[in-house]
Design a protein around this motif. Sequence first.
Motif, PDB file in Angstrom:
ATOM      1  N   TYR A 121       0.837  -1.199   0.000  1.00  0.00           N
ATOM      2  CA  TYR A 121       0.000   0.000   0.000  1.00  0.00           C
ATOM      3  C   TYR A 121       0.877   1.257   0.000  1.00  0.00           C
ATOM      4  N   ARG A 174       0.516   4.297  -2.559  1.00  0.00           N
ATOM      5  CA  ARG A 174      -0.307   5.310  -1.912  1.00  0.00           C
ATOM      6  C   ARG A 174      -0.365   6.591  -2.739  1.00  0.00           C
ATOM      7  N   ASP A 220      -6.377   8.862  -2.306  1.00  0.00           N
ATOM      8  CA  ASP A 220      -6.917   7.607  -1.775  1.00  0.00           C
ATOM      9  C   ASP A 220      -8.066   7.875  -0.808  1.00  0.00           C
ATOM     10  N   LEU A 250      -0.942   9.581   6.994  1.00  0.00           N
ATOM     11  CA  LEU A 250      -0.732   9.059   5.637  1.00  0.00           C
ATOM     12  C   LEU A 250      -1.424   9.886   4.566  1.00  0.00           C
ATOM     13  N   PHE A 258      -4.832  10.279   3.683  1.00  0.00           N
ATOM     14  CA  PHE A 258      -5.961   9.782   2.896  1.00  0.00           C
ATOM     15  C   PHE A 258      -7.269  10.322   3.455  1.00  0.00           C
TER      16      PHE A 258
END
Length: 182
Positions: A85, A89, A93, A111, A113
């Motif tokens: 992932y 990424r 996302d 991250l 998202f």
Amino acid sequence: MNIYDFDKTIYAGNSSVDFFLYCFKRKPNPLLFIRAVGASVSFLLTRDKEKYKTRLFMFMKDYNDPDELLSAFWDVHLGKIYDWYLAQRSDDDIIISAAPEFILAEVSRRLGFLLIATPSDKETGRITGNNCYGSEKYRRLVDETGITSCEEFYSDHKSDLPLAKIAKRAFLVTKGNLTEWK
């Protein structure tokens, strides 16, 4: 744009279970474990996921600083995000999960998202809306973003078929291994 489930899909395990165990180890309390067993028995009898999660996470009210607790949890558990992932990424996302939103908010921030998860209150552990599972995931996606299709979708469970159907390509994830969803 890709859509992913979280637990057992991009995360090696169940974040709710890991968070509960992390809190139990950090602040051992036999009553917490007894409450968890009681919540589990109640769930087996009623199948009410919202009530189960509220009872399971009601210990959150015992913590003065839930943000610090959640940040410390992700400091330890961020390494459980699968490498496959992280390698693909993207900033657009979307992660859709049945896990309580308060558990995943910090990893979403780290991250980068967009997160759609089971609505919950980090101060009390209370679930404040419908469990984000199965067709509820699709409903929430459309209601919150207007999105009705995506390039790729990834999940570990066939209950996510409504999201797999809107993807040009869909993948089932088993222990970090991807297979095309037929």
